[in-house]
Scaffold this motif. Structure first.
Motif, PDB file in Angstrom:
ATOM      1  N   ARG A   1       0.812  -1.228   0.000  1.00  0.00           N
ATOM      2  CA  ARG A   1       0.000   0.000   0.000  1.00  0.00           C
ATOM      3  C   ARG A   1       0.842   1.272   0.000  1.00  0.00           C
ATOM      4  N   ASN A   2       2.063   1.207  -0.490  1.00  0.00           N
ATOM      5  CA  ASN A   2       2.904   2.391  -0.653  1.00  0.00           C
ATOM      6  C   ASN A   2       2.755   2.844  -2.109  1.00  0.00           C
ATOM      7  N   TYR A   3       1.767   3.718  -2.340  1.00  0.00           N
ATOM      8  CA  TYR A   3       1.460   4.158  -3.695  1.00  0.00           C
ATOM      9  C   TYR A   3       2.480   5.166  -4.215  1.00  0.00           C
ATOM     10  N   THR A   4       3.202   5.799  -3.334  1.00  0.00           N
ATOM     11  CA  THR A   4       4.251   6.724  -3.759  1.00  0.00           C
ATOM     12  C   THR A   4       5.339   5.949  -4.491  1.00  0.00           C
ATOM     13  N   THR A   5       5.815   4.868  -3.902  1.00  0.00           N
ATOM     14  CA  THR A   5       6.819   4.024  -4.552  1.00  0.00           C
ATOM     15  C   THR A   5       6.248   3.403  -5.820  1.00  0.00           C
ATOM     16  N   ALA A   6       5.009   2.970  -5.767  1.00  0.00           N
ATOM     17  CA  ALA A   6       4.362   2.376  -6.939  1.00  0.00           C
ATOM     18  C   ALA A   6       4.301   3.371  -8.094  1.00  0.00           C
ATOM     19  N   SER A   7       4.072   4.638  -7.797  1.00  0.00           N
ATOM     20  CA  SER A   7       4.027   5.672  -8.826  1.00  0.00           C
ATOM     21  C   SER A   7       5.377   5.817  -9.522  1.00  0.00           C
ATOM     22  N   ILE A   8       6.433   5.831  -8.751  1.00  0.00           N
ATOM     23  CA  ILE A   8       7.776   5.983  -9.317  1.00  0.00           C
ATOM     24  C   ILE A   8       8.137   4.766 -10.171  1.00  0.00           C
ATOM     25  N   VAL A   9       7.882   3.575  -9.663  1.00  0.00           N
ATOM     26  CA  VAL A   9       8.212   2.351 -10.400  1.00  0.00           C
ATOM     27  C   VAL A   9       7.371   2.244 -11.677  1.00  0.00           C
ATOM     28  N   SER A  10       6.110   2.583 -11.599  1.00  0.00           N
ATOM     29  CA  SER A  10       5.244   2.551 -12.774  1.00  0.00           C
ATOM     30  C   SER A  10       5.772   3.487 -13.857  1.00  0.00           C
ATOM     31  N   ALA A  11       6.168   4.687 -13.469  1.00  0.00           N
ATOM     32  CA  ALA A  11       6.713   5.641 -14.440  1.00  0.00           C
ATOM     33  C   ALA A  11       8.011   5.121 -15.054  1.00  0.00           C
ATOM     34  N   ALA A  12       8.849   4.507 -14.235  1.00  0.00           N
ATOM     35  CA  ALA A  12      10.103   3.957 -14.746  1.00  0.00           C
ATOM     36  C   ALA A  12       9.838   2.872 -15.795  1.00  0.00           C
ATOM     37  N   ILE A  13       8.809   2.087 -15.585  1.00  0.00           N
ATOM     38  CA  ILE A  13       8.475   1.010 -16.521  1.00  0.00           C
ATOM     39  C   ILE A  13       7.879   1.572 -17.813  1.00  0.00           C
ATOM     40  N   LEU A  14       7.020   2.578 -17.721  1.00  0.00           N
ATOM     41  CA  LEU A  14       6.256   3.032 -18.885  1.00  0.00           C
ATOM     42  C   LEU A  14       6.873   4.191 -19.669  1.00  0.00           C
ATOM     43  N   THR A  15       7.902   4.847 -19.157  1.00  0.00           N
ATOM     44  CA  THR A  15       8.445   6.028 -19.844  1.00  0.00           C
ATOM     45  C   THR A  15       8.999   5.693 -21.225  1.00  0.00           C
ATOM     46  N   VAL A  16       9.749   4.619 -21.362  1.00  0.00           N
ATOM     47  CA  VAL A  16      10.346   4.288 -22.660  1.00  0.00           C
ATOM     48  C   VAL A  16       9.289   3.923 -23.702  1.00  0.00           C
ATOM     49  N   PRO A  17       8.346   3.011 -23.411  1.00  0.00           N
ATOM     50  CA  PRO A  17       7.328   2.742 -24.440  1.00  0.00           C
ATOM     51  C   PRO A  17       6.462   3.973 -24.751  1.00  0.00           C
ATOM     52  N   ASN A  18       6.212   4.815 -23.753  1.00  0.00           N
ATOM     53  CA  ASN A  18       5.446   6.042 -23.988  1.00  0.00           C
ATOM     54  C   ASN A  18       6.216   6.971 -24.922  1.00  0.00           C
ATOM     55  N   PHE A  19       7.524   7.091 -24.719  1.00  0.00           N
ATOM     56  CA  PHE A  19       8.353   7.927 -25.600  1.00  0.00           C
ATOM     57  C   PHE A  19       8.233   7.454 -27.048  1.00  0.00           C
ATOM     58  N   PHE A  20       8.434   6.172 -27.277  1.00  0.00           N
ATOM     59  CA  PHE A  20       8.408   5.669 -28.651  1.00  0.00           C
ATOM     60  C   PHE A  20       7.015   5.773 -29.267  1.00  0.00           C
ATOM     61  N   ALA A  21       5.965   5.610 -28.473  1.00  0.00           N
ATOM     62  CA  ALA A  21       4.603   5.792 -28.993  1.00  0.00           C
ATOM     63  C   ALA A  21       4.398   7.237 -29.435  1.00  0.00           C
ATOM     64  N   ASN A  22       4.862   8.188 -28.630  1.00  0.00           N
ATOM     65  CA  ASN A  22       4.733   9.596 -29.007  1.00  0.00           C
ATOM     66  C   ASN A  22       5.600   9.926 -30.214  1.00  0.00           C
ATOM     67  N   LYS A  23       6.829   9.476 -30.201  1.00  0.00           N
ATOM     68  CA  LYS A  23       7.765   9.774 -31.293  1.00  0.00           C
ATOM     69  C   LYS A  23       7.228   9.274 -32.637  1.00  0.00           C
ATOM     70  N   MET A  24       6.783   8.021 -32.651  1.00  0.00           N
ATOM     71  CA  MET A  24       6.386   7.415 -33.923  1.00  0.00           C
ATOM     72  C   MET A  24       4.940   7.703 -34.313  1.00  0.00           C
ATOM     73  N   PHE A  25       4.030   7.658 -33.345  1.00  0.00           N
ATOM     74  CA  PHE A  25       2.615   7.802 -33.675  1.00  0.00           C
ATOM     75  C   PHE A  25       2.188   9.269 -33.732  1.00  0.00           C
ATOM     76  N   VAL A  26       2.603  10.066 -32.753  1.00  0.00           N
ATOM     77  CA  VAL A  26       2.142  11.452 -32.697  1.00  0.00           C
ATOM     78  C   VAL A  26       2.913  12.322 -33.682  1.00  0.00           C
ATOM     79  N   TRP A  27       4.239  12.307 -33.580  1.00  0.00           N
ATOM     80  CA  TRP A  27       5.050  13.184 -34.420  1.00  0.00           C
ATOM     81  C   TRP A  27       5.567  12.492 -35.673  1.00  0.00           C
ATOM     82  N   LYS A  28       5.289  11.212 -35.815  1.00  0.00           N
ATOM     83  CA  LYS A  28       5.659  10.439 -36.995  1.00  0.00           C
ATOM     84  C   LYS A  28       7.140  10.590 -37.329  1.00  0.00           C
ATOM     85  N   ASP A  29       7.936  10.567 -36.290  1.00  0.00           N
ATOM     86  CA  ASP A  29       9.386  10.704 -36.431  1.00  0.00           C
ATOM     87  C   ASP A  29       9.998   9.318 -36.315  1.00  0.00           C
ATOM     88  N   THR A  30      10.494   8.797 -37.435  1.00  0.00           N
ATOM     89  CA  THR A  30      11.087   7.463 -37.429  1.00  0.00           C
ATOM     90  C   THR A  30      12.606   7.508 -37.501  1.00  0.00           C
TER      91      THR A  30
END
Length: 171
Positions: A50-79
Motif C-alpha cells: 500500500r505504498n502508492y508513492t513508490t508504486a508511482s515511481i516504479v510505474s513511471a520507470a516502466i512506462l516512460t520508454v514505451p510512452n516515448f516511442f509511442a509519441n515519437k512514432m505515432f504522434v510526431w511520426k518521427d522514425t
C-alpha cells in the motif's frame, strides 16, 4: 485574437495538421494513462504494501520508454534515429516532472487517507490524474515546439536542419 470555440471551429481545427497531431497525442495518453493507473494500483496493493508513492515511481520507470516511442512514432511520426539520445533525455525529464508532481500529490493524499479502505486508492487515482495532467499540457508544448519541431507535417529534416539541431543540446 479571440479563440473560437464554436463546434465548426473545433471541427476545422481537428481536421488541421496541428489538430490531428493533438488528437494523436491524446490517443496515446488514453492508452498509457489507464495502463499506468492500473500498474500503480497493482504495485501499490500487491508489491509495495500500500505504498502508492513508490508504486508511482516504479510505474513511471516502466512506462516512460514505451510512452516515448509511442509519441515519437505515432504522434510526431518521427522514425529517424538522429538525436535519439537528446529526444529520450528531454522526454525523460518531462516525464519525471510529471512523476514528481503526481508522486508529490500522491504522498500528500496518502498521508491524509492512509488505511481508509477504498477511499485511499480512489484518492491516489485522482491525485495522479491531477499531477500528470498539469505536466501533460506542458510536455506537449515542449515536445511539439522544441523536440520534434523539424518533423512537423511528416517531413524529413534536411541536412541544414539536422546540423542546426545538433547544436541545440550538446549530447
Amino acid at each position: 485574437m479571440p479563440v473560437k470555440i464554436s463546434p465548426a471551429a473545433v471541427m476545422d481545427h481537428a481536421r488541421s495538421d496541428q489538430g490531428r497531431k493533438q488528437i494523436r497525442y491524446m490517443a496515446v495518453s488514453v492508452v498509457f494513462v489507464p495502463i499506468g493507473q492500473v500498474l500503480i494500483q497493482i504495485l501499490g496493493a500487491l508489491v509495495f504494501d500500500r505504498n502508492y508513492t513508490t508504486a508511482s515511481i516504479v510505474s513511471a520507470a516502466i512506462l516512460t520508454v514505451p510512452n516515448f516511442f509511442a509519441n515519437k512514432m505515432f504522434v510526431w511520426k518521427d522514425t529517424s534515429k538522429d538525436r535519439l539520445r537528446t529526444q529520450v533525455l528531454v522526454f525523460w525529464v518531462a516525464a519525471m516532472l510529471g512523476v514528481a508532481a503526481a508522486t508529490g500529490l500522491t504522498y500528500l493524499v496518502e498521508q491524509q487517507v492512509h488505511d481508509e479502505g477504498i477511499i485511499e486508492p480512489i484518492a491516489v487515482f485522482f491525485a495522479q490524474l491531477l499531477g500528470f495532467g498539469i505536466v501533460w499540457v506542458g510536455r506537449y508544448v515542449i515536445l511539439d515546439r522544441w523536440l520534434f519541431k523539424v518533423t512537423h507535417h511528416g517531413e524529413e529534416p534536411g541536412e541544414d536542419d539536422l546540423e542546426m539541431l545538433h547544436g541545440d543540446l550538446p549530447i
